[in-house]
Design a protein around this motif. Structure first.
Motif, mmCIF file in Angstrom:
data_model
loop_
_atom_site.group_PDB
_atom_site.id
_atom_site.type_symbol
_atom_site.label_atom_id
_atom_site.label_comp_id
_atom_site.label_asym_id
_atom_site.label_seq_id
_atom_site.Cartn_x
_atom_site.Cartn_y
_atom_site.Cartn_z
ATOM 1 N N VAL A 276 1.005 -1.140 0.066
ATOM 2 C CA VAL A 276 -0.049 -0.170 0.039
ATOM 3 C C VAL A 276 0.844 1.236 -0.068
ATOM 4 O O VAL A 276 2.101 1.333 0.480
ATOM 5 N N PRO A 277 0.201 2.233 -0.346
ATOM 6 C CA PRO A 277 1.191 3.508 -0.451
ATOM 7 C C PRO A 277 0.885 4.349 0.875
ATOM 8 O O PRO A 277 0.133 3.885 1.961
ATOM 9 N N VAL A 278 2.155 5.189 1.136
ATOM 10 C CA VAL A 278 2.249 5.815 2.389
ATOM 11 C C VAL A 278 1.999 7.310 2.094
ATOM 12 O O VAL A 278 2.814 7.873 1.407
ATOM 13 N N VAL A 279 1.019 7.932 2.720
ATOM 14 C CA VAL A 279 0.987 9.278 2.758
ATOM 15 C C VAL A 279 1.787 10.073 3.981
ATOM 16 O O VAL A 279 1.115 9.867 5.090
ATOM 17 N N PRO A 280 2.629 10.626 3.761
ATOM 18 C CA PRO A 280 3.263 11.583 4.823
ATOM 19 C C PRO A 280 2.349 12.430 5.245
ATOM 20 O O PRO A 280 1.834 13.138 4.431
ATOM 21 N N CYS A 281 2.271 13.041 6.539
ATOM 22 C CA CYS A 281 1.490 14.042 6.931
ATOM 23 C C CYS A 281 2.525 14.718 8.207
ATOM 24 O O CYS A 281 3.261 14.326 9.032
ATOM 25 N N ALA A 282 2.132 16.184 8.079
ATOM 26 C CA ALA A 282 2.943 16.750 9.128
ATOM 27 C C ALA A 282 1.795 17.793 9.641
ATOM 28 O O ALA A 282 1.089 18.572 9.081
ATOM 29 N N MET A 283 1.843 17.460 11.326
ATOM 30 C CA MET A 283 1.170 18.203 12.277
ATOM 31 C C MET A 283 1.807 19.433 12.403
ATOM 32 O O MET A 283 3.079 19.477 12.885
ATOM 33 N N VAL A 284 1.481 20.795 12.162
ATOM 34 C CA VAL A 284 2.350 21.987 12.472
ATOM 35 C C VAL A 284 1.560 22.845 13.399
ATOM 36 O O VAL A 284 0.365 23.231 13.269
ATOM 37 N N GLY A 285 2.183 23.042 14.668
ATOM 38 C CA GLY A 285 1.632 24.071 15.362
ATOM 39 C C GLY A 285 0.942 23.239 16.673
ATOM 40 O O GLY A 285 0.575 23.889 17.899
ATOM 41 N N THR A 286 0.842 21.774 16.780
ATOM 42 C CA THR A 286 0.147 21.311 17.954
ATOM 43 C C THR A 286 0.967 21.248 19.010
ATOM 44 O O THR A 286 0.515 21.064 20.196
ATOM 45 N N PHE A 287 2.196 21.235 18.861
ATOM 46 C CA PHE A 287 3.191 21.208 19.898
ATOM 47 C C PHE A 287 3.141 22.470 20.753
ATOM 48 O O PHE A 287 3.095 22.259 22.142
ATOM 49 N N GLU A 288 2.812 23.477 19.954
ATOM 50 C CA GLU A 288 2.685 24.807 20.707
ATOM 51 C C GLU A 288 1.234 24.962 21.506
ATOM 52 O O GLU A 288 1.238 25.409 22.426
ATOM 53 N N ILE A 289 0.174 24.237 20.944
ATOM 54 C CA ILE A 289 -0.925 24.327 21.700
ATOM 55 C C ILE A 289 -1.142 23.518 22.813
ATOM 56 O O ILE A 289 -1.809 23.818 23.812
ATOM 57 N N GLN A 290 -0.527 22.241 22.845
ATOM 58 C CA GLN A 290 -0.687 21.374 23.619
ATOM 59 C C GLN A 290 0.867 20.388 23.912
ATOM 60 O O GLN A 290 0.692 19.331 23.622
#
Length: 241
Positions: A144-158
């Motif tokens: 299966v394919p792998v879709v990379p994902c980046a969460m940006v700003g969640t470290f700052e909120i929690q």
């Protein structure tokens, strides 16, 4: 049933209102068929914000501790994760990695989306850490394919240790699917799964702009707590964006 109720009626609209997530690259997530969404892991909020922006249901491999916590809070957390279809994984012992892979392959065999954090744990300092190879083993085994994902700003909120998140806008960025069909049949080759994992992590790095640490997050946490000394840590340069 509960998953869709939470996403579309109860929790989802509230999260969209409070955090106003910027969504980039959503078209890269396949509309049907099995795929892995592999992301960085900066905050407890990641568990809720990524599923909210996806059109499809996604199942995460969640650490077993979310299902075994004490008291009322522990029972409520366990009930929520079970109702949302998340799968508990015991991360201790020699069989932990194999158990996680078996569970993940079961999700993919049903043609569903599987969410995974290759770092294996939340980043304690906002940096991106070396990925564990389970994501590569599953991608190669299931084809299966792998879709990379980046969460940006969640470290700052929690960040770790903060119970109530700050109300601040975040970005959720998806990259183009990674096709590893050229490595078909190589899921048991150590060098191949390491290379595939590193390629996935570099794409997450490119999307997130984080500093990269070429060591496992759990090892670094232990070392910083004075429990271990695992030598020097390498870094990739911060990618230009």
């Amino acid at each position: 049933m509960f998953y869709h109720l939470m996403k579309h009626v109860l929790l989802g609209p509230l999260l969209r209102l409070l955090f106003r997530p910027r969504i980039e690259g959503l078209e890269h997530v396949p509309e049907e068929g099995a795929a892995i969404v592999a992301g960085n892991h900066l905050s407890f909020s990641d568990h809720f914000l990524m599923p909210v922006v996806l059109d499809r249901r996604i199942t995460f491999l969640a650490k077993q501790e979310y299902f075994t916590g004490p008291g009322i809070k522990g029972r409520l957390t366990a009930a929520f994760f079970r109702a949302a279809g998340q799968i508990p994984v015991d991360r201790s012992g020699k069989e932990a990695g194999r158990a996680a892979i078996r569970e993940g392959l079961g999700v993919l065999a049903k043609g569903e989306l599987l969410g995974i954090y290759p770092e294996g744990t939340r980043s304690h300092d906002g940096r991106l850490y070396k990925g564990k190879v389970g994501v590569a083993v599953m991608a190669l085994t299931a084809g299966v394919p792998v879709v990379p994902c980046a969460m940006v700003g969640t470290f700052e909120i929690q960040p770790p240790g903060k119970v109530v998140p700050r109300i601040r806008r975040v970005t959720i960025r998806f990259g183009a699917p990674l096709d590893f069909s050229r490595f078909a049949g190589s899921a048991d080759e150590r060098a191949v799964v390491r290379a595939v994992t590193d390629e996935i992590m570099y794409e997450i790095l490119r999307l997130s702009g984080q500093e990269y640490v070429d060591d496992y997050a759990a090892v670094v946490k232990a070392a910083e707590a004075g429990e271990a000394d695992d030598g020097p840590r390498g870094k990739f340069p911060r990618p230009e964006r």
